[in-house]
Design a protein around this motif. Structure first.
Motif, PDB file in Angstrom:
ATOM      1  N   ALA A 255      -3.599   3.461  -2.501  1.00  6.39           N
ATOM      2  CA  ALA A 255      -3.196   2.311  -1.695  1.00  6.39           C
ATOM      3  C   ALA A 255      -3.928   1.052  -2.138  1.00  6.39           C
ATOM      4  O   ALA A 255      -3.343  -0.033  -2.235  1.00  6.39           O
ATOM      5  N   PHE A 256      -5.221   1.204  -2.436  1.00  6.09           N
ATOM      6  CA  PHE A 256      -6.014   0.039  -2.850  1.00  6.09           C
ATOM      7  C   PHE A 256      -5.520  -0.513  -4.185  1.00  6.09           C
ATOM      8  O   PHE A 256      -5.372  -1.724  -4.355  1.00  6.09           O
ATOM      9  N   VAL A 257      -5.267   0.401  -5.114  1.00  2.00           N
ATOM     10  CA  VAL A 257      -4.748  -0.038  -6.418  1.00  2.00           C
ATOM     11  C   VAL A 257      -3.426  -0.790  -6.219  1.00  2.00           C
ATOM     12  O   VAL A 257      -3.211  -1.884  -6.765  1.00  2.00           O
ATOM     13  N   ALA A 258      -2.543  -0.219  -5.387  1.00  2.00           N
ATOM     14  CA  ALA A 258      -1.244  -0.858  -5.151  1.00  2.00           C
ATOM     15  C   ALA A 258      -1.413  -2.222  -4.485  1.00  2.00           C
ATOM     16  O   ALA A 258      -0.704  -3.179  -4.824  1.00  2.00           O
TER      17      ALA A 258
ATOM     18  N   LEU B 220      10.303  -0.465  -1.876  1.00  2.00           N
ATOM     19  CA  LEU B 220       9.955   0.583  -2.838  1.00  2.00           C
ATOM     20  C   LEU B 220       9.125   1.674  -2.157  1.00  2.00           C
ATOM     21  O   LEU B 220       9.368   2.874  -2.325  1.00  2.00           O
ATOM     22  N   GLY B 221       8.158   1.250  -1.365  1.00  3.29           N
ATOM     23  CA  GLY B 221       7.275   2.199  -0.692  1.00  3.29           C
ATOM     24  C   GLY B 221       8.028   3.098   0.263  1.00  3.29           C
ATOM     25  O   GLY B 221       7.849   4.326   0.269  1.00  3.29           O
TER      26      GLY B 221
ATOM     27  N   LEU C 289       2.864  11.633   5.028  1.00  2.00           N
ATOM     28  CA  LEU C 289       2.670  10.337   4.371  1.00  2.00           C
ATOM     29  C   LEU C 289       3.253   9.202   5.210  1.00  2.00           C
ATOM     30  O   LEU C 289       2.737   8.096   5.222  1.00  2.00           O
ATOM     31  N   GLU C 290       4.351   9.522   5.925  1.00  2.18           N
ATOM     32  CA  GLU C 290       5.000   8.467   6.706  1.00  2.18           C
ATOM     33  C   GLU C 290       4.120   7.990   7.863  1.00  2.18           C
ATOM     34  O   GLU C 290       4.383   6.959   8.465  1.00  2.18           O
ATOM     35  N   GLN C 291       3.041   8.752   8.132  1.00  2.00           N
ATOM     36  CA  GLN C 291       2.122   8.309   9.183  1.00  2.00           C
ATOM     37  C   GLN C 291       1.385   7.024   8.794  1.00  2.00           C
ATOM     38  O   GLN C 291       0.855   6.319   9.648  1.00  2.00           O
TER      39      GLN C 291
ATOM     40  N   THR D 101       0.803  -1.222   0.000  1.00  2.00           N
ATOM     41  CA  THR D 101       0.000   0.000   0.000  1.00  2.00           C
ATOM     42  C   THR D 101       0.840   1.279   0.000  1.00  2.00           C
ATOM     43  O   THR D 101       0.428   2.281  -0.579  1.00  2.00           O
ATOM     44  N   LEU D 102       2.011   1.238   0.653  1.00  2.00           N
ATOM     45  CA  LEU D 102       2.820   2.460   0.756  1.00  2.00           C
ATOM     46  C   LEU D 102       3.190   3.005  -0.621  1.00  2.00           C
ATOM     47  O   LEU D 102       3.162   4.220  -0.845  1.00  2.00           O
ATOM     48  N   VAL D 103       3.535   2.091  -1.536  1.00  2.00           N
ATOM     49  CA  VAL D 103       3.851   2.514  -2.892  1.00  2.00           C
ATOM     50  C   VAL D 103       2.658   3.269  -3.473  1.00  2.00           C
ATOM     51  O   VAL D 103       2.817   4.329  -4.103  1.00  2.00           O
TER      52      VAL D 103
END
Lengths: 257, 302
Positions: free
Chosen positions: B72-75, B108-109, B127-129, B49-51
């Motif tokens: 996130a869902f797509v990833a 990668l994420g 984003l890092e949250q 999801t992070l990616v």
């Protein structure tokens, strides 16, 4: 619905796992209700053949028909008992839940089993002698009882043809007798029962017809005419471990007319 | 002052509700996943999801929850797709393929999320949250959205529970009786991906899979019926999620995810030891009773 073709017809069936062929050029026609045994040594592809007939493994070549039709059109008329070890018996369902699964095919999407299905399931449990354990978690049953639960689930399918994959494996003698009697009753009621089986003695005793299989069909026909020493030799050639079994089977055949 | 207090408490209440709904749905969906023995699929989806979060931000320049979660869902779906392809075309075994997808997508994420500020995307902070979860930033609107997603997931499980149970218990029988086994599998895994994404803001990518896996495993100790297990698992997920969020609110800067997982682990431990029949204590008692009855049988003899 009256059958428009042979009950089961396998034509030139070949199955492979990866590039390794497991069974090949199998031609088999069963045209009347009976107890039909698929007999052969370990690794002969008996179960694979059965799964191929049910569309569970892809065919490399050939075709399978039931009542002259492809399986997809007559699925509700074909019952199935998989090998017992293929499922997790610690699964959180009780005996009744499993037998009810036999009614799902007719119920279709989203509809839950109701009173009618429960009555049917109880009837089926009664026929295999398990009415008193309907509420028990399936892991708390003996091997023979588990096998009979699977048989009851197939009965709940109310099919015309039943396929059973090694139903006697790891099953005590009493459960075996019970299962064979239920299968006999199915035959008497006009169903075809096809059983993958490995024990030659009980095969000679119970099956009307057999197919001897060792990666192809070595011989098929009426049990008495098919379980000959020559055919058995050809089927079990190279399987020294069963020679003893074989001798007993021939002896048993000698006793029954 | 009172108006501000009222506002804060409304937001807190709604966020708590949203998180509770997500916890419940994650437990419900997780039951199907665990029963089908696909517990690690959720892990692969979660780490991918992070990616998606980073890419969604890069593509749109926006950092609102909906945009990021859609990414996130797509990833997650791409990660699961890679899993399927790896297994089918390279004959890599299940566990190795899963580990591969988890490692690569997570690497990668992390690179993307941590590199964004350095590459000049100053407004990427926050984003890092999604790594460890942080509910403090959630708005009421976000929470309602999460609750809606959770409701849909629970409704789908309720609709296909019969079919999914059949496939999980005996896929060969399901296939032989005409059920589309892979279709039902995809539906279940898709639901898992959905709940992993919905759990992302509260629990974070690293630990969200625990919210899908621990509740059903704990629930299994208490019951031998699928229906009961699904509901119980949902309740455990709910309690764990709410407890974790509440605990993280007591000190500023406490990440939510680890606390949610600890709360779930406590429920698991209690279940493991104390559940009747399947619990450790009950089984020990049963075993020693069996021994005792054997002894007494011996004494009955002549």
């Amino acid at each position: 619905m009256t059958p428009t073709g042979p009950l089961v017809e396998l034509h030139d069936v070949t199955v492979a796992y990866g590039r390794r062929p497991v069974v090949w050029n199998v031609d088999l026609v069963i045209d009347e209700p009976c107890l039909f045994g698929i007999i052969g040594p370990n690794g002969a592809g008996k179960s694979t053949l059965l799964k191929a007939a049910l569309g569970l493994v892809p065919l490399v070549g050939g075709e399978v028909r039931f009542f002259g039709e492809p399986l997809g059109r007559v699925r509700s008329r074909v019952g199935y008992v998989p090998q017992r070890e293929t499922v997790d018996w610690d699964f959180p369902v009780n005996v009744m839940d499993v037998v009810l699964m036999g009614t799902y095919g007719r119920l279709g999407w989203f509809r839950r089993p109701g009173d009618r299905e429960r009555r049917l399931a109880r009837e089926c449990l009664d026929r295999v002698g398990l009415a008193d354990v309907a509420g028990r978690q399936i892991g708390r049953l003996s091997g023979g009882q588990q096998q009979r639960v699977f048989l009851a689930r197939a009965l709940a399918q109310q099919a015309d043809i039943y396929f059973l994959d090694e139903p006697m494996a790891g099953v005590d003698v009493r459960s075996q007798e019970r299962i064979f009697h239920v299968l006999d009753d199915l035959k008497a009621a006009g169903s075809l029962v096809v059983v993958v089986h490995h024990d030659l003695r009980t095969a000679a005793e119970w099956f009307d017809r057999v197919a001897l299989v060792d990666r192809r069909v070595v011989a098929a026909g009426r049990t008495g005419e098919t379980l000959t020493p020559e055919n058995l030799q050809r089927t079990y050639a190279g399987h020294v471990d069963v020679l003893d079994d074989l001798a007993q089977a021939i002896a048993a055949r000698g006793r029954t007319p | 002052m009172t108006a501000a207090a009222g506002l804060v408490s409304y937001n807190t209440v709604v966020v708590a509700l949203g998180v509770a709904a997500v916890g419940f749905a994650a437990g419900v969906v997780g039951s199907l996943c665990v029963l089908r023995k696909r517990a690690l699929a959720g892990d692969a989806a979660a780490h991918a999801t992070l990616v998606g979060v980073a890419c969604a931000f890069l593509a749109t320049g926006r950092r609102d929850l909906v945009t990021l979660l859609v990414g996130a869902f797509v990833a997650a779906c791409v990660g699961l797709g890679m899993l399927v392809l790896l297994r089918r075309f390279t004959r890599t075994r299940d566990d190795a393929a899963t580990a591969l997808v988890i490692g690569v997508s997570f690497g990668l994420g992390i690179t993307l999320v941590s590199g964004l500020p350095a590459w000049g995307y100053a407004n990427s902070a926050g984003l890092e949250q999604f790594l460890l979860g942080h509910t403090a930033a959630l708005t009421a609107r976000d929470a309602w959205l999460l609750a809606a997603v959770a409701t849909v997931a629970v409704a789908v499980v309720a609709a296909i529970l019969k079919e999914a149970t059949l496939v999980a218990f005996d896929s060969a029988f399901a296939a032989a009786t005409g059920w589309p086994v892979s279709g039902i599998d995809y539906a279940v895994v898709g639901l898992v991906a959905l709940m992993v994404v919905a759990g992302l803001p509260a629990v974070g990518a690293v630990l969200v899979t625990a919210l899908v896996v621990i509740p059903p495993v704990a629930a299994r100790f208490w019951t031998d019926r699928v229906g009961t297990m699904v509901v119980l698992s949902g309740l455990i997920g709910l309690v764990a999620a709410v407890a974790g969020v509440a605990a993280s609110a007591t000190r500023p800067g406490l990440a939510t995810g680890p606390l949610v997982v600890i709360a779930a682990a406590v429920v698991f431990a209690v279940s493991f030891f104390c559940a009747p029949h399947r619990g450790w204590i009950a089984r020990r008692a049963e075993a020693s009773q069996g021994m005792a009855s054997q002894w007494s049988d011996g004494e009955v003899g002549p």
